[in-house]
Structures are given as C-alpha cells and as structure tokens.
Motif scaffolding. Structure first.
Motif, PDB file in Angstrom:
ATOM      1  N   GLY A   1       0.789  -1.223   0.000  1.00  0.00           N
ATOM      2  CA  GLY A   1       0.000   0.000   0.000  1.00  0.00           C
ATOM      3  C   GLY A   1       0.823   1.277   0.000  1.00  0.00           C
ATOM      4  O   GLY A   1       0.284   2.354  -0.059  1.00  0.00           O
ATOM      5  N   LYS A   2       2.128   1.173   0.067  1.00  0.00           N
ATOM      6  CA  LYS A   2       2.989   2.351   0.099  1.00  0.00           C
ATOM      7  C   LYS A   2       3.677   2.487  -1.264  1.00  0.00           C
ATOM      8  O   LYS A   2       4.429   1.610  -1.663  1.00  0.00           O
ATOM      9  N   THR A   3       3.394   3.572  -1.986  1.00  0.00           N
ATOM     10  CA  THR A   3       3.996   3.814  -3.289  1.00  0.00           C
ATOM     11  C   THR A   3       4.995   4.955  -3.152  1.00  0.00           C
ATOM     12  O   THR A   3       4.672   6.006  -2.614  1.00  0.00           O
ATOM     13  N   LEU A   4       6.190   4.739  -3.627  1.00  0.00           N
ATOM     14  CA  LEU A   4       7.210   5.781  -3.557  1.00  0.00           C
ATOM     15  C   LEU A   4       7.080   6.735  -4.735  1.00  0.00           C
ATOM     16  O   LEU A   4       6.734   6.314  -5.837  1.00  0.00           O
ATOM     17  N   PRO A   5       7.353   8.021  -4.538  1.00  0.00           N
ATOM     18  CA  PRO A   5       7.333   8.968  -5.664  1.00  0.00           C
ATOM     19  C   PRO A   5       8.343   8.540  -6.722  1.00  0.00           C
ATOM     20  O   PRO A   5       9.420   8.046  -6.397  1.00  0.00           O
TER      21      PRO A   5
ATOM     22  N   ASN B   1      13.078  17.486  -5.593  1.00  0.00           N
ATOM     23  CA  ASN B   1      11.846  17.489  -4.804  1.00  0.00           C
ATOM     24  C   ASN B   1      10.865  16.500  -5.440  1.00  0.00           C
ATOM     25  O   ASN B   1      10.653  16.539  -6.654  1.00  0.00           O
ATOM     26  N   PRO B   2      10.251  15.568  -4.678  1.00  0.00           N
ATOM     27  CA  PRO B   2       9.285  14.644  -5.279  1.00  0.00           C
ATOM     28  C   PRO B   2       8.048  15.383  -5.776  1.00  0.00           C
ATOM     29  O   PRO B   2       7.487  16.220  -5.061  1.00  0.00           O
ATOM     30  N   LEU B   3       7.633  15.085  -7.023  1.00  0.00           N
ATOM     31  CA  LEU B   3       6.528  15.812  -7.645  1.00  0.00           C
ATOM     32  C   LEU B   3       5.313  14.951  -7.969  1.00  0.00           C
ATOM     33  O   LEU B   3       4.184  15.427  -7.880  1.00  0.00           O
TER      34      LEU B   3
ATOM     35  N   HIS C   1      -2.397  13.855 -10.437  1.00  0.00           N
ATOM     36  CA  HIS C   1      -2.060  14.532  -9.172  1.00  0.00           C
ATOM     37  C   HIS C   1      -0.605  14.979  -9.207  1.00  0.00           C
ATOM     38  O   HIS C   1       0.219  14.362  -9.890  1.00  0.00           O
ATOM     39  N   ALA C   2      -0.296  16.013  -8.461  1.00  0.00           N
ATOM     40  CA  ALA C   2       1.088  16.452  -8.265  1.00  0.00           C
ATOM     41  C   ALA C   2       1.231  16.831  -6.793  1.00  0.00           C
ATOM     42  O   ALA C   2       0.256  17.205  -6.144  1.00  0.00           O
ATOM     43  N   MET C   3       2.440  16.687  -6.272  1.00  0.00           N
ATOM     44  CA  MET C   3       2.682  17.015  -4.860  1.00  0.00           C
ATOM     45  C   MET C   3       3.865  17.966  -4.738  1.00  0.00           C
ATOM     46  O   MET C   3       4.671  18.084  -5.658  1.00  0.00           O
ATOM     47  N   ASN C   4       3.927  18.644  -3.604  1.00  0.00           N
ATOM     48  CA  ASN C   4       5.043  19.551  -3.313  1.00  0.00           C
ATOM     49  C   ASN C   4       5.197  20.632  -4.377  1.00  0.00           C
ATOM     50  O   ASN C   4       6.304  20.994  -4.759  1.00  0.00           O
ATOM     51  N   VAL C   5       4.056  21.113  -4.879  1.00  0.00           N
ATOM     52  CA  VAL C   5       4.067  22.172  -5.885  1.00  0.00           C
ATOM     53  C   VAL C   5       3.289  23.372  -5.370  1.00  0.00           C
ATOM     54  O   VAL C   5       2.485  23.266  -4.444  1.00  0.00           O
ATOM     55  N   VAL C   6       3.539  24.512  -5.985  1.00  0.00           N
ATOM     56  CA  VAL C   6       2.811  25.747  -5.716  1.00  0.00           C
ATOM     57  C   VAL C   6       2.025  26.067  -6.980  1.00  0.00           C
ATOM     58  O   VAL C   6       2.572  26.020  -8.089  1.00  0.00           O
TER      59      VAL C   6
END
Length: 105
Positions: A4-8, A17-19, A42-47
């Motif tokens: 259940g854990k997926t790495l970036p 930075n993981p995106l 989806h994207a993460m750690n973005v502005v």
C-alpha cells in the motif's frame, strides 16, 4: 517493501523534490514550452499560481502555472477550466514538462 505504500517516481530535475507518483501518469503525449510534457492526475510539493486564460494547441483554457514547492522552478501548468466539452477530461490535471523532471525507481 510495505504493502500500500507507493514511492514517488518523478522528481524536480533542479532540486530533486518529489513531484508525482508513477501511478498518476496519464499521458506522455503533451507538449509544453520546452517540448514534450507529461500529464498527471495529481502532483505534490508544488505551488499553484493564479488562474489565467491561455490559448494552447487544442484551444483556450483557464490554467494556473505550477512551480516546484522547494526551488520555485516553473514546471508546467494545471488545467482549471476548459471551454470545450471534448477537452473537459483535462480539468484538474497537471502538465509537467519532461525537461523539468527526473525519474527514479
């Protein structure tokens, strides 16, 4: 590795930075300002920048620029609103330019 854990898998080429997760990759057939680009659900750690209307290859859209949340590098854009029914699937999706990404497994 835990279940259940997926790495970036996609990172900012500038600062690592993981995106985005590999499982969120929708298409590799988009074009950005610097050439090939990928669409992600989806994207993460973005502005996310302010909404603006922009004319793209497939028509006019309301989009918002997407920048790396760590180094501030402009990565691509997020589709906010489309004006054509056939393009509606793009709403909420992120387009990140291939040259701005690095991939790690």
């Amino acid at each position: 590795m835990g279940e259940g854990k997926t790495l970036p898998t996609y990172f900012c080429r500038n600062c690592e930075n993981p995106l985005a997760l590999g499982e969120d990759l929708i298409s590799k057939k988009f074009v950005g300002a610097s050439g090939p680009a990928f669409m992600f659900s989806h994207a993460m750690n973005v502005v996310i920048g302010p909404k603006i209307e922009r004319k793209l290859i497939t028509g006019s859209y309301v989009v918002a620029d997407v920048m790396c949340g760590n180094c501030g590098e402009t990565l691509g854009w997020k589709y906010v609103e489309t004006f054509h029914l056939r393009q509606r699937y793009k709403e909420g999706m992120f387009v990140i330019e291939k040259l701005k990404l690095t991939k790690k497994l």
